[in-house]
Write an enzyme that holds these catalytic residues in place. Structure first.
Site, PDB file in Angstrom:
ATOM      1  CD  GLU A 255      -2.843   1.776   2.283  1.00  0.00           C
ATOM      2  OE1 GLU A 255      -2.285   2.317   2.419  1.00  0.00           O
ATOM      3  OE2 GLU A 255      -3.040   0.722   3.237  1.00  0.00           O
ATOM      4  CB  CYS A 294      -3.087   5.219   3.119  1.00  0.00           C
ATOM      5  SG  CYS A 294      -1.678   5.291   4.468  1.00  0.00           S
TER       6      CYS A 294
END
Length: 525
Positions: A255, A294
Site C-alpha cells: 500500500e 493513506c
C-alpha cells in the site's frame, strides 16, 4: 527507557543508544528503540519452525478464538493506548480512537468471521474436475496456509490499526507474524505486542516485533513467506527488487502513495444535501489525524460552476477549527507525528502552490494553540484551488501527507473521469451525487484505478462509514501508484496467506483429502 524487541520467544533489548521517539507537540524525548544485535535469522526460524506449526494445528475456528481473546486484552488496556497515542503521535481522543478502536473492531470482526470456517485446517476450492473419459482420474484444488512468516513493514500513521488489520487475517490463516513498525511511532505497537505476549494468548513466536532499523530483515525471507508493506512507492520498489525477494519469488503486498479524490456531481449544488455532505466529509478528511491517512482526500473535483462555492464553504469550516495541543480545550486538529514529516509536508505544499492558489491556510501568520512552533510539528490545514486541470504539473503527482487538499474544477463528466484517473491509481474515490446518469458514467470509468468507490447522496446522509474509514469487511488497497495491493475484504484477506494447489488422483483419495476442509467459497462471503 529503551523499548525491547520480542523475538525467538523472548524480550531482547537492542544494543547501543538507539533512535529516539518524541512528543510532536513539546519535542520532548520519550523512549528509544534499537534492533542492533538482534539475530533476525533466528527470529524467522523460530517463528516458522515453532510458532507456525503450533498455530496451524488449531484450525480456523480455534484461531478465531485467539483473535477474540487478543481484542479483549487490547480493549482492557484502551486508556493506556490513548495515553501513548497522545504522547507519541499528538493524537487527541478522536484521532486515537480512529487508530486504537479501529484495531480492536477489526480483530473482533475477524474473530466472528473466522468461526464460519469451523475446525478445518485447509480450504477446498470448488468441485473436483474430471481429467479422463471416466471419473477414475480427477483434480481437486485446495488452499493451504503458508508455512512461512508474514513480515509487516508498517507506516507511522496507524501504529495500532496498521498492525492488527494485517495480523488478524494472517493469524487466522495460521501464519506467524513479524512486525517492523515505523520508528517514529513504534511505542504503541510495541506496547500492544507486549500486552498480548504477557496475556499468553498466542504460541511463543506467533507474533514478533522488531523496533528500530530494519537492518537485514529481508535477507531472511523464503519462498513460503509474505512481505506486506505500507509506505512510500520508493521504498516499495526497493522491497520488490530485494535480491532475496526476487530469488525466492516472495509474495509482496504493497500500500503506497494515493491521491484520493472526492468528486461532486452536477446536481451537488450549494444548498443540496449532496453539497453539504461533501463539505462535511472534505473537512473531516483534512483534519482527522491532521490528514495523516493513506485514504485522506487530496483532490476535490467539482463542476466549474460549483467549485468556487465549494472552496469557500470548506474554507469557512476550516476557519472555525482550532489547531494545536490536543490537551487544550477546543482543539480539533493536532500535529504531524514528527519534525521530519512537518518538513516533508511543507516541501510538498510549496510544490502544490506552483499549480494552485491558497484559499485557506498556507502557514502565513499561523500559530498553534498552546504549543511552541519551533519545537512542535504542526501544519496549518490548507485548501488550494487549481484551475489548470490535467495540465497541472504537481497536483496530480505530489501527495502532501498532512491536512492539505486541492479543489479542481471540471467542465464535464469526461474531464472529471480523466482528472480522477490522472492520479494513477488510488485507494478510494468518493462521489457526492444522486444523478444516476452521472454515476453510471463515472463509477465504471474509474473503477479499475480505484480499490474502493464510495457513493453518497442525501438518502444515505450521515449513515455512510466515511471516505477515509477502512472497514474490515470491505477491500482496502488500490492499483497503480497506490501499490497494487489488497488487504481486508472480510475473509477474502485469507487468500494472501494461503497457497493454491491441485491434487490429481482417484475420487476416493480426493474425497478423503477434502473431508475436513472448509469451503473456500466462504472467503467471498
Amino acid at each position: 527507557m529503551k523499548l525491547a524487541n520480542y523475538v525467538y520467544g523472548q524480550w531482547v533489548e537492542g544494543s547501543g543508544e538507539g533512535a529516539a521517539l518524541f512528543d510532536p507537540v513539546s519535542g520532548e524525548q520519550l523512549v528509544s528503540v534499537s534492533s542492533d544485535g538482534i539475530d533476525l535469522a533466528r527470529a524467522f526460524s523460530f517463528a516458522r519452525d515453532s510458532a507456525g506449526p503450533a498455530l496451524r494445528v488449531l484450525g480456523y475456528e480455534a484461531r478465531a478464538g485467539l483473535l477474540g481473546a487478543i481484542a479483549d486484552v487490547l480493549a482492557a488496556k484502551r486508556s493506556d493506548y490513548y495515553e501513548i497515542s497522545l504522547k507519541n503521535s499528538g493524537a487527541g481522543e478522536g484521532d486515537a480512537a480512529f487508530d486504537v478502536d479501529g484495531a480492536i473492531f477489526t480483530l473482533k470482526t475477524y474473530a466472528r468471521a473466522g468461526r464460519a470456517l469451523g475446525p478445518a485446517r485447509l480450504l477446498r476450492e470448488g468441485k473436483a474436475v474430471p481429467l479422463a473419459k471416466t471419473d477414475a482420474f480427477q483434480g481437486q484444488h485446495f488452499l493451504a496456509p503458508l508455512t512461512g512468516v508474514a513480515v509487516f513493514i508498517n507506516a507511522f500513521n496507524f501504529p495500532a490499526w496498521g498492525l492488527w488489520e494485517k495480523a488478524a487475517p494472517a493469524l487466522l490463516a495460521g501464519v506467524p507474524v513479524v512486525v517492523k513498525p515505523a520508528t517514529p511511532t513504534a511505542w504503541l505497537t510495541q506496547r500492544m505486542v507486549e500486552d498480548v505476549v504477557a496475556a499468553g494468548i498466542l504460541p511463543p513466536g506467533a507474533i514478533s516485533i522488531v523496533c528500530g532499523s530494519a537492518r537485514d530483515l529481508l535477507d531472511h525471507v523464503q519462498a513460503c513467506d509474505l512481505v506486506s508493506f505500507t509506505g512510500s512507492a520508493e521504498t516499495a520498489a526497493r522491497i520488490r527488487n530485494h535480491p532475496k525477494v526476487v530469488a525466492n519469488a516472495v509474495r509482496v503486498n504493497v500500500e503506497a502513495d494515493s491521491l484520493n479524490s472526492a468528486i461532486l456531481g452536477p446536481d451537488a449544488v450549494p444548498g443540496s444535501g449532496e453539497f453539504d455532505l461533501a463539505v462535511k466529509e472534505i473537512v473531516r478528511e483534512m483534519t482527522i489525524k491532521a490528514g495523516q491517512k493513506c485514504t485522506a482526500i487530496r483532490r476535490v473535483l467539482a463542476p466549474a460552476a460549483i467549485a468556487p462555492a465549494l472552496a469557500e464553504a470548506v474554507a469557512a469550516k476550516l476557519a472555525g477549527m482550532k489547531v494545536g495541543n490536543p490537551r487544550s480545550e477546543g482543539v480539533r486538529v493536532g500535529p504531524l507525528v514528527s519534525k521530519a514529516q512537518q518538513a516533508a509536508a511543507e516541501e510538498g505544499l510549496a510544490l502544490l502552490r506552483k499549480d494552485a492558489r491558497v484559499v485557506f491556510g498556507g502557514g502565513e501568520g499561523f500559530a498553534p494553540v498552546d504549543a511552541d512552533p519551533a519545537a512542535s510539528a504542526f501544519v496549518q490545514p490548507t485548501l488550494l484551488y487549481c484551475d489548470k486541470g490535467l495540465a497541472a504539473q504537481y497536483v496530480h503527482d505530489v501527495e502532501v501527507f498532512g491536512p492539505v487538499a486541492t479543489v479542481l474544477p471540471y467542465a464535464d463528466t469526461p474531464e472529471a473521469i480523466a482528472l480522477a484517473r490522472r492520479g494513477g491509481g488510488s485507494l478510494v474515490a468518493s462521489a457526492y451525487s444522486a444523478d444516476a446518469a452521472f454515476l453510471g458514467d463515472l463509477v465504471p470509468a474509474i473503477a479499475d484505478l480505484h480499490g474502493r468507490v464510495m457513493v453518497v447522496d442525501s438518502a444515505i446522509g450521515s449513515q455512510h462509514t466515511g471516505h477515509g474509514n477502512v472497514m474490515p469487511t470491505c477491500l482496502h488497497g488500490g492499483p497503480g501508484r497506490a501499490g497494487g495491493g489488497e488487504e481486508l475484504g472480510g475473509l477474502r484477506a485469507l487468500a494472501a496467506y494461503h497457497r493454491r494447489y491441485v491434487v490429481q488422483g482417484g475420487p476416493a483419495l480426493l474425497e478423503a483429502l477434502a473431508r475436513d476442509a472448509a469451503d473456500a467459497a466462504l472467503l467471498g462471503g
